[in-house]
Enzyme design. Structure first.
Site, PDB file in Angstrom:
ATOM      1  CG  ASP A  57      28.894   1.833 -83.608  1.00  0.00           C
ATOM      2  OD1 ASP A  57      27.994   1.081 -84.031  1.00  0.00           O
ATOM      3  OD2 ASP A  57      28.722   2.621 -82.658  1.00  0.00           O
ATOM      4  N   GLY A  58      28.309   1.461 -86.809  1.00  0.00           N
ATOM      5  CA  GLY A  58      27.549   2.235 -87.792  1.00  0.00           C
ATOM      6  C   GLY A  58      27.061   1.448 -89.002  1.00  0.00           C
ATOM      7  CD1 TRP A  93      27.589   3.452 -94.960  1.00  0.00           C
ATOM      8  CD2 TRP A  93      26.645   1.527 -95.627  1.00  0.00           C
ATOM      9  NE1 TRP A  93      28.002   3.208 -96.253  1.00  0.00           N
ATOM     10  CE2 TRP A  93      27.440   2.032 -96.679  1.00  0.00           C
ATOM     11  CE3 TRP A  93      25.956   0.324 -95.810  1.00  0.00           C
ATOM     12  CZ2 TRP A  93      27.557   1.367 -97.907  1.00  0.00           C
ATOM     13  CZ3 TRP A  93      26.077  -0.328 -97.027  1.00  0.00           C
ATOM     14  CH2 TRP A  93      26.876   0.200 -98.058  1.00  0.00           C
ATOM     15  N   GLY A 107      24.510  -0.596 -89.234  1.00  0.00           N
ATOM     16  CA  GLY A 107      23.053  -0.531 -89.312  1.00  0.00           C
ATOM     17  C   GLY A 107      22.594   0.805 -89.871  1.00  0.00           C
ATOM     18  CG  ASN A 113      26.837  -6.829 -80.673  1.00  0.00           C
ATOM     19  OD1 ASN A 113      27.984  -6.751 -81.102  1.00  0.00           O
ATOM     20  ND2 ASN A 113      26.097  -5.747 -80.467  1.00  0.00           N
TER      21      ASN A 113
HETATM   22  C1  FPP Z   1      28.372  -2.418 -85.499  1.00  0.00           C
HETATM   23  O1  FPP Z   1      27.411  -1.769 -86.279  1.00  0.00           O
HETATM   24  C2  FPP Z   1      28.909  -3.598 -86.153  1.00  0.00           C
HETATM   25  C3  FPP Z   1      28.734  -4.894 -85.747  1.00  0.00           C
HETATM   26  C4  FPP Z   1      27.933  -5.261 -84.557  1.00  0.00           C
HETATM   27  C5  FPP Z   1      29.283  -6.016 -86.525  1.00  0.00           C
HETATM   28  C6  FPP Z   1      30.649  -5.837 -87.141  1.00  0.00           C
HETATM   29  C7  FPP Z   1      30.834  -6.941 -88.088  1.00  0.00           C
HETATM   30  C8  FPP Z   1      31.362  -6.849 -89.327  1.00  0.00           C
HETATM   31  C9  FPP Z   1      31.933  -5.602 -89.911  1.00  0.00           C
HETATM   32  C10 FPP Z   1      31.320  -8.072 -90.158  1.00  0.00           C
HETATM   33  C11 FPP Z   1      32.520  -8.850 -90.449  1.00  0.00           C
HETATM   34  C12 FPP Z   1      33.646  -8.796 -89.533  1.00  0.00           C
HETATM   35  C13 FPP Z   1      34.725  -9.606 -89.547  1.00  0.00           C
HETATM   36  C14 FPP Z   1      35.841  -9.272 -88.645  1.00  0.00           C
HETATM   37  C15 FPP Z   1      34.888 -10.791 -90.378  1.00  0.00           C
HETATM   38  P1  FPP Z   1      25.918  -1.602 -85.699  1.00  0.00           P
HETATM   39  O2  FPP Z   1      25.091  -2.740 -86.195  1.00  0.00           O
HETATM   40  O3  FPP Z   1      25.986  -1.435 -84.228  1.00  0.00           O
HETATM   41  O4  FPP Z   1      25.479  -0.274 -86.404  1.00  0.00           O
HETATM   42  P2  FPP Z   1      24.438   0.809 -85.829  1.00  0.00           P
HETATM   43  O5  FPP Z   1      25.055   1.369 -84.582  1.00  0.00           O
HETATM   44  O6  FPP Z   1      24.371   1.804 -86.945  1.00  0.00           O
HETATM   45  O7  FPP Z   1      23.148   0.106 -85.607  1.00  0.00           O
END
Ligand code: FPP
Length: 244
Positions: free
Chosen positions: A20-21, A25, A23, A68
């Site tokens: 998580d995180g 970041w 976005g 998502n």
């Molecule tokens: C959460 O951060 C992350 C995700 C929804 C996507 C995770 C995907 C990857 C790291 C890409 C590649 C993965 C693989 C396994 C090939 P968020 O968008 O919820 O962040 P936020 O809470 O700060 O908005």
């Protein structure tokens, strides 16, 4: 260095991570959210290599939840193509490190291209033996539990045959031990529909590190902290000490 502090005789067999995180970041850097996801791939690679390096049997990564799909289409599309290109590119790394890839979730709901790349990589890595990486894609635990119930009902299984062991066989994690440790990055302290059945006795570890900054040392730190906790499974501290 946390690596040296790890007791290799007491490793968790299965670690699950909610990445998580991404976005947030990206936002701190004044960039678009997808830049955060792209940077998250580096964290995935380092964490997977770290887990293999110390001998973790199973690593489940929550990459995309059922919820998502409700994100803006542009972000969903970008995430899907990132997944495809990452899986495509990283298969060599998986082979080099003797790592097996599998996936759980409603995989049929993924775009065709994504399903194909995934299947290809799963097929190529199926005989690898060091660590199994399980990607949770279009996954949600309630979806999984309902599916299990539907299947059990469909097969006409008798009430007195339904027990924890049988139920576990109908989950997407069939054959995989329950995670002893669940890590969530970015300071959020929620489960968010991830492995609800499987984490009944898991140790939960929350860190403020945002996913793109997460590296194997952070994984090792989580393991060291897990190892100093006492897992009692409902028993008393005295009972646990006697058993050891
Ligand atoms: C959460 O951060 C992350 C995700 C929804 C996507 C995770 C995907 C990857 C790291 C890409 C590649 C993965 C693989 C396994 C090939 P968020 O968008 O919820 O962040 P936020 O809470 O700060 O908005």
């Amino acid at each position: 260095m946390f690596k040296e502090k790890i007791d290799t005789n007491n490793l968790p067999k299965h670690i699950a991570i909610t990445m998580d995180g991404n976005g947030r970041w990206a936002k701190t850097k004044g960039k678009f959210r997808i830049f955060g996801h792209k940077s998250g791939v580096k964290a995935v690679r380092d964490t997977v290599e770290g887990a293999a390096e110390i001998g973790i049997d199973f690593l489940t990564l929550y990459a995309f939840s059922t919820e998502n799909w409700d994100r803006p289409k542009k972000e969903v599309d970008a995430l899907m193509s990132l997944l495809v290109s990452t899986i495509n590119k990283e298969t060599t790394t998986l082979m080099d490190n003797n790592i097996k890839l599998t996936a759980i979730g409603d995989l049929n709901s993924l775009p065709k291209k994504c399903q194909e790349e995934l299947q290809e990589s799963i097929e190529k890595t199926k005989n690898n033996t060091r660590t199994t990486v399980i990607l949770a894609l279009s996954y949600s635990s309630r979806w999984e539990i309902l599916n299990a119930i539907k299947q059990i009902v469909k097969e006409g299984i008798k009430e007195d045959q339904v027990n924890e062991n049988l139920f576990s066989q109908y989950l997407t994690t069939k054959g995989v031990p329950n995670p002893e440790l669940l890590i969530r990055t970015s300071g959020e302290q929620r489960i968010s529909n991830f492995l609800l059945w499987q984490i009944a006795y898991s140790e939960l570890y929350f860190t403020d590190v945002l996913w793109p900054d997460f590296r194997r040392e952070d994984l090792f730190e989580a393991i060291v902290k897990y190892q100093i906790r006492e897992r009692r499974f409902g028993k008393t501290s005295e009972q646990i000490k006697e058993e050891n």
